[in-house]
Design a protein around this motif. Structure first.
Motif, PDB file in Angstrom:
ATOM      1  N   TYR A  66       0.818  -1.214   0.000  1.00 53.58           N
ATOM      2  CA  TYR A  66       0.000   0.000   0.000  1.00 53.58           C
ATOM      3  C   TYR A  66       0.854   1.266   0.000  1.00 53.58           C
ATOM      4  N   LYS A  67       1.787   1.370   0.919  1.00 55.02           N
ATOM      5  CA  LYS A  67       2.598   2.589   1.031  1.00 55.02           C
ATOM      6  C   LYS A  67       3.436   2.803  -0.226  1.00 55.02           C
ATOM      7  N   THR A  68       3.991   1.729  -0.763  1.00 50.38           N
ATOM      8  CA  THR A  68       4.776   1.844  -1.993  1.00 50.38           C
ATOM      9  C   THR A  68       3.896   2.307  -3.141  1.00 50.38           C
ATOM     10  N   LEU A  69       2.709   1.715  -3.281  1.00 39.76           N
ATOM     11  CA  LEU A  69       1.784   2.133  -4.340  1.00 39.76           C
ATOM     12  C   LEU A  69       1.406   3.600  -4.192  1.00 39.76           C
ATOM     13  N   GLU A  70       1.066   3.985  -2.986  1.00 42.72           N
ATOM     14  CA  GLU A  70       0.683   5.377  -2.743  1.00 42.72           C
ATOM     15  C   GLU A  70       1.803   6.321  -3.188  1.00 42.72           C
ATOM     16  N   ASN A  71       3.011   6.061  -2.745  1.00 39.36           N
ATOM     17  CA  ASN A  71       4.148   6.917  -3.106  1.00 39.36           C
ATOM     18  C   ASN A  71       4.386   6.941  -4.613  1.00 39.36           C
ATOM     19  N   ARG A  72       4.322   5.790  -5.253  1.00 40.61           N
ATOM     20  CA  ARG A  72       4.582   5.715  -6.693  1.00 40.61           C
ATOM     21  C   ARG A  72       3.485   6.397  -7.505  1.00 40.61           C
ATOM     22  N   ILE A  73       2.244   6.227  -7.098  1.00 43.99           N
ATOM     23  CA  ILE A  73       1.128   6.875  -7.799  1.00 43.99           C
ATOM     24  C   ILE A  73       1.255   8.396  -7.691  1.00 43.99           C
ATOM     25  N   LEU A  74       1.493   8.888  -6.471  1.00 47.02           N
ATOM     26  CA  LEU A  74       1.623  10.335  -6.274  1.00 47.02           C
ATOM     27  C   LEU A  74       2.805  10.896  -7.070  1.00 47.02           C
ATOM     28  N   LEU A  75       3.888  10.168  -7.100  1.00 48.85           N
ATOM     29  CA  LEU A  75       5.073  10.608  -7.843  1.00 48.85           C
ATOM     30  C   LEU A  75       4.824  10.590  -9.345  1.00 48.85           C
ATOM     31  N   ASN A  76       4.337   9.485  -9.863  1.00 53.74           N
ATOM     32  CA  ASN A  76       4.148   9.343 -11.308  1.00 53.74           C
ATOM     33  C   ASN A  76       3.095  10.297 -11.853  1.00 53.74           C
ATOM     34  N   LEU A  77       2.003  10.460 -11.148  1.00 49.58           N
ATOM     35  CA  LEU A  77       0.916  11.301 -11.649  1.00 49.58           C
ATOM     36  C   LEU A  77       1.106  12.774 -11.278  1.00 49.58           C
ATOM     37  N   SER A  78       2.239  13.086 -10.642  1.00 53.54           N
ATOM     38  CA  SER A  78       2.594  14.482 -10.304  1.00 53.54           C
ATOM     39  C   SER A  78       1.452  15.200  -9.585  1.00 53.54           C
ATOM     40  N   ILE A  79       0.934  14.551  -8.545  1.00 53.31           N
ATOM     41  CA  ILE A  79      -0.143  15.146  -7.759  1.00 53.31           C
ATOM     42  C   ILE A  79       0.423  16.356  -7.008  1.00 53.31           C
ATOM     43  N   PRO A  80      -0.148  17.550  -7.204  1.00 58.13           N
ATOM     44  CA  PRO A  80       0.376  18.734  -6.520  1.00 58.13           C
ATOM     45  C   PRO A  80       0.188  18.635  -5.006  1.00 58.13           C
ATOM     46  N   ASP A  81       1.050  19.318  -4.274  1.00 58.32           N
ATOM     47  CA  ASP A  81       1.035  19.257  -2.808  1.00 58.32           C
ATOM     48  C   ASP A  81      -0.334  19.561  -2.216  1.00 58.32           C
TER      49      ASP A  81
END
Length: 166
Positions: free
Chosen positions: A65-80
């Protein structure tokens, strides 16, 4: 045209069994589509969507879960300013996936021909939001892969150590 060309590059042969990560994700979407409809999403559909997300993001066997969350946020460039909402949505999806996979999710008796009871409608209200979140992640990820002419995502962890001044 760009999507068709991309599909022919990432999956040049018509396969019945996935031979790479992108085919696994795409085939999971096809399975999802054949077992669900626009009005009724089965809890098992969440597993097909999770399979696609976990395959696209090359999830490890531990700390998924934590890895997916981090990778999704990074790849999709979710703003802060939108990360908190995105994290909550990813958590909602993954909680539904885990609850179903581990036998905690309440399931309803299949009822294709009878009247739809209020309980079933309420149940589907629990299934739709996590499924929608997963589908948005999958579509945004595929769109990014296609527009950048990429076949898979690879993630590498890097450690940078800063030396102390002398």
């Amino acid at each position: 045209k760009q999507v068709w060309e991309w599909l022919n590059k990432v999956s040049p042969h018509y396969n019945y069994r996935a031979e790479n990560r992108i085919e696994r994700a795409l085939f999971a979407l096809v399975n999802y589509a054949t077992t669900n409809s626009l009005n009724i999403v089965s809890p098992s559909g969440i597993l097909w969507l999770a399979h696609a997300v976990e395959t696209l993001y090359d999830s490890p066997k531990e700390s998924i879960y934590k890895t997916l969350e981090n990778r999704i946020l990074l790849n999709l460039s979710i703003p802060d300013e939108k990360r908190r909402v995105a994290k909550r949505q990813i958590s909602e999806f993954y909680k539904a996936r885990s609850n179903f996979a581990h036998g905690i999710f309440d399931v309803c008796m299949p009822n294709k021909h009878g009247p739809i009871h209020d309980e079933i409608i309420e149940h589907h209200k629990q299934v739709h939001p996590p499924s929608d979140i997963a589908m948005k992640i999958i579509i945004a990820t595929l769109q990014k892969l296609i527009t950048n002419n990429c076949s898979i995502l690879e993630f590498k962890e890097e450690i940078v150590a800063t030396k102390l001044p002398k």
